[in-house]
Design a protein around this motif. Structure first.
Motif, short mmCIF file in Angstrom:
data_model
loop_
_atom_site.label_atom_id
_atom_site.label_comp_id
_atom_site.label_asym_id
_atom_site.label_seq_id
_atom_site.Cartn_x
_atom_site.Cartn_y
_atom_site.Cartn_z
N ALA A 35 10.53 15.28 -21.94
CA ALA A 35 11.79 15.05 -21.22
C ALA A 35 12.66 16.29 -21.09
CB ALA A 35 12.58 13.92 -21.87
N THR A 36 12.89 17.01 -22.21
CA THR A 36 13.82 18.13 -22.06
C THR A 36 13.17 19.30 -21.33
OG1 THR A 36 13.43 19.00 -24.32
CG2 THR A 36 15.22 17.41 -24.05
N SER A 37 11.84 19.37 -21.36
CA SER A 37 11.15 20.38 -20.54
C SER A 37 11.30 20.04 -19.05
CB SER A 37 9.67 20.45 -20.93
OG SER A 37 9.53 20.78 -22.30
N ALA A 38 11.18 18.76 -18.74
CA ALA A 38 11.34 18.33 -17.34
C ALA A 38 12.76 18.57 -16.85
CB ALA A 38 10.98 16.85 -17.22
N ILE A 39 13.74 18.31 -17.70
CA ILE A 39 15.14 18.50 -17.32
C ILE A 39 15.43 19.98 -17.03
CG2 ILE A 39 17.51 18.40 -18.23
CD1 ILE A 39 16.58 15.77 -19.73
N GLU A 44 16.10 24.48 -12.96
CA GLU A 44 15.56 25.74 -12.44
C GLU A 44 15.23 25.61 -10.96
OE1 GLU A 44 15.41 28.71 -13.51
OE2 GLU A 44 14.04 29.62 -12.06
N HIS A 45 14.84 24.40 -10.57
CA HIS A 45 14.47 24.17 -9.17
C HIS A 45 15.62 23.60 -8.35
CE1 HIS A 45 10.14 25.25 -9.19
NE2 HIS A 45 10.36 25.18 -10.49
N GLY A 46 16.83 23.79 -8.84
CA GLY A 46 18.00 23.53 -8.00
C GLY A 46 18.59 22.14 -8.06
N ALA A 47 18.11 21.28 -8.99
CA ALA A 47 18.74 19.96 -9.09
C ALA A 47 20.23 20.13 -9.38
CB ALA A 47 18.07 19.13 -10.19
N GLU A 48 21.02 19.24 -8.86
CA GLU A 48 22.48 19.33 -9.00
C GLU A 48 22.93 18.65 -10.30
OE1 GLU A 48 24.44 20.69 -6.69
OE2 GLU A 48 26.39 20.15 -7.57
N LYS A 49 22.32 17.52 -10.58
CA LYS A 49 22.79 16.69 -11.69
C LYS A 49 21.66 15.77 -12.16
CE LYS A 49 27.09 14.87 -11.31
NZ LYS A 49 28.18 13.88 -11.09
N ASP A 82 10.34 7.04 -8.66
CA ASP A 82 9.89 8.19 -7.88
C ASP A 82 8.94 9.11 -8.64
OD1 ASP A 82 11.57 7.71 -5.45
OD2 ASP A 82 13.12 7.79 -7.00
N PHE A 83 9.18 9.25 -9.95
CA PHE A 83 8.26 10.04 -10.76
C PHE A 83 8.40 9.70 -12.24
CE2 PHE A 83 12.13 12.33 -10.18
CZ PHE A 83 12.17 12.89 -8.91
N GLY A 84 7.51 10.29 -13.05
CA GLY A 84 7.56 10.08 -14.49
C GLY A 84 8.36 11.20 -15.13
N ASN A 85 7.86 11.73 -16.26
CA ASN A 85 8.60 12.85 -16.85
C ASN A 85 7.76 14.12 -16.97
OD1 ASN A 85 7.03 12.19 -18.99
ND2 ASN A 85 8.65 12.27 -20.53
N HIS A 94 12.09 18.88 -3.10
CA HIS A 94 12.61 17.51 -3.18
C HIS A 94 13.67 17.30 -4.26
CE1 HIS A 94 9.47 17.65 -6.18
NE2 HIS A 94 9.91 16.54 -6.70
N VAL A 95 13.79 18.25 -5.18
CA VAL A 95 14.84 18.08 -6.21
C VAL A 95 16.09 18.92 -5.91
CG1 VAL A 95 13.16 17.54 -8.05
CG2 VAL A 95 13.97 19.90 -7.79
N LYS A 96 15.97 19.85 -4.98
CA LYS A 96 17.06 20.80 -4.71
C LYS A 96 18.34 20.10 -4.26
CE LYS A 96 17.59 25.38 -2.77
NZ LYS A 96 16.97 26.45 -1.97
N GLY A 97 19.42 20.37 -4.95
CA GLY A 97 20.71 19.79 -4.58
C GLY A 97 20.86 18.31 -4.92
N LYS A 98 19.84 17.73 -5.52
CA LYS A 98 19.83 16.29 -5.76
C LYS A 98 20.41 15.86 -7.13
CE LYS A 98 18.06 14.82 -1.93
NZ LYS A 98 16.65 14.99 -1.62
#
Lengths: 243, 243
Positions: A35-39, A44-49, A82-85, A94-98
């Motif tokens: 989990a914390t590796s995924a977070i 790093e790939h631009g997720a917002e929150k 949508d996905f696992g961990n 698909h994660v950018k800004g999301k």
């Protein structure tokens, strides 16, 4: 006059958190696999929150509102989300800004457990150096909170706590280590040459290998893929703005 | 056909026991500094029975009835009782044939926590070889229960669990180690050359050194002073009759 030392310790299970918690410490939540590796990867790939939730019901409610939702139980993605961990799910456009909602067997529950802490940050091998820099700069007590596996001790979370302690204690003499930290520092020193080999017999690694997730394990043990430090604010994780 | 392996694991705190407990395991209660070392010493010196109690009130009630009572809190003997929990208090003619009541900060509470286990035995460096022989002969799951310090992990209890695991895993391939056991086995291997030096920075050793109890620490880390294995039966510890 001797300066009062800062405390650094590690709590091996969310179940044990009431014994270790105080109002002074920065809590570093650790769930290396995964989990914390995924977070860290998502930021790093631009997720917002990232909104961590403890239960599948909460996750479903968010999904119905149109959020991107990751859900894992017992090492596998949960159907209908949508996905696992796997960190590999959190890479790309698909994660950018999301805003992403996430629920996992252990990691998101650990965050929930510590939610009243002075400060919660997310640690993984992927952001280890940035994390050490941040922790030293804060000059506060540090408490590592290992997510473990269903409230039991797990090796990779504990060894990560030891690796951070080892690095911090090389760079600063301000810290007074609790016994758990001391033990894990010794253990981390043993693993440095080959953490992958060292973890070969760990239960969770075997669990993931059985699920064909060896690539995930390899990635999650690779240091310094990001400088992002996720921090918990108002019920969600955001990327800390450094400096 | 592969034989189903036996489980061996370690629970680092009585607080965490509900997560680890099952109805199958032999529970080995560990409080190296100093309750379980004192208990092993008492049986070596001929004590008949030791009644562990969790509270000072219970201990006082026994004292009033005329029992010999040992009581320790925060590393020091409690006033009004016959002795504290130094192993040196439990040597000699005054314990021979006696029933002794004992309450300590951590160890006796750990026994109380595990009281519904399939079997509870008492471990310390003083009886380590006899304990290993017994555990292997039982062919059951093994759970080490570390007393810790006020429910936190402590180094000497955990390292002892690792030392027993190391010995057992050299002599038998029947056991499947939990992550905590695996970690402590590695740690115990590091300490073998000089456990006293290894524990130098442990918090409880420092606590006892401050109380001028260095001789106690040295004694409690000395292996094989007795073949006695204390076992819990009907609310009291007695010396197991071997073979």
């Amino acid at each position: 006059m001797e300066t009062k030392k800062l405390k650094i310790d590690v709590c091996f299970s969310p179940y044990l958190y009431p014994v270790y918690k105080d109002n002074e410490s920065i809590v570093v939540v650790i769930d290396i696999l995964r989990a914390t590796s995924a977070i860290c990867t998502a930021f790093e790939h631009g997720a917002e929150k990232i909104i961590p939730v403890a239960t599948l019901d909460e996750a479903k409610a968010y999904k119905q509102k149109g959020f991107l939702v990751g859900a894992e139980r017992n090492g596998e993605p949960v159907e209908g989300f949508d996905f696992g961990n796997s960190p590999f799910h959190y890479m790309g456009e698909h994660v950018k800004g999301k805003t992403i909602v996430l629920t996992t067997t252990n990691g998101t529950r650990a965050i929930e457990t510590a939610k009243d802490a002075y400060k919660i940050v997310i640690g993984s091998f992927l952001n280890i150096s940035a994390l050490c820099d941040f922790l030293i700069s804060e000059k506060r007590n540090i408490l590592f909170l290992c997510s473990g596996w269903k409230n039991k001790f797990n090796l990779e979370d504990a060894v990560f706590a030891g690796a951070v302690t080892d690095e911090i204690s090389k760079r600063s003499t301000y810290y007074d280590m609790g016994d758990a930290c001391l033990a894990m520092k010794y253990l981390a020193q043993m693993t440095q040459k080959n953490p992958n080999k060292f973890l070969n017999h760990s239960s969770h690694k075997e669990r993931l290998a059985a699920l064909n997730l060896k690539e995930d394990v390899r990635y999650c043990l690779t240091p310094n893929q990001t400088k992002a430090i996720p921090i918990y604010k108002d019920g969600a994780l955001i990327k800390m703005v450094n400096g």
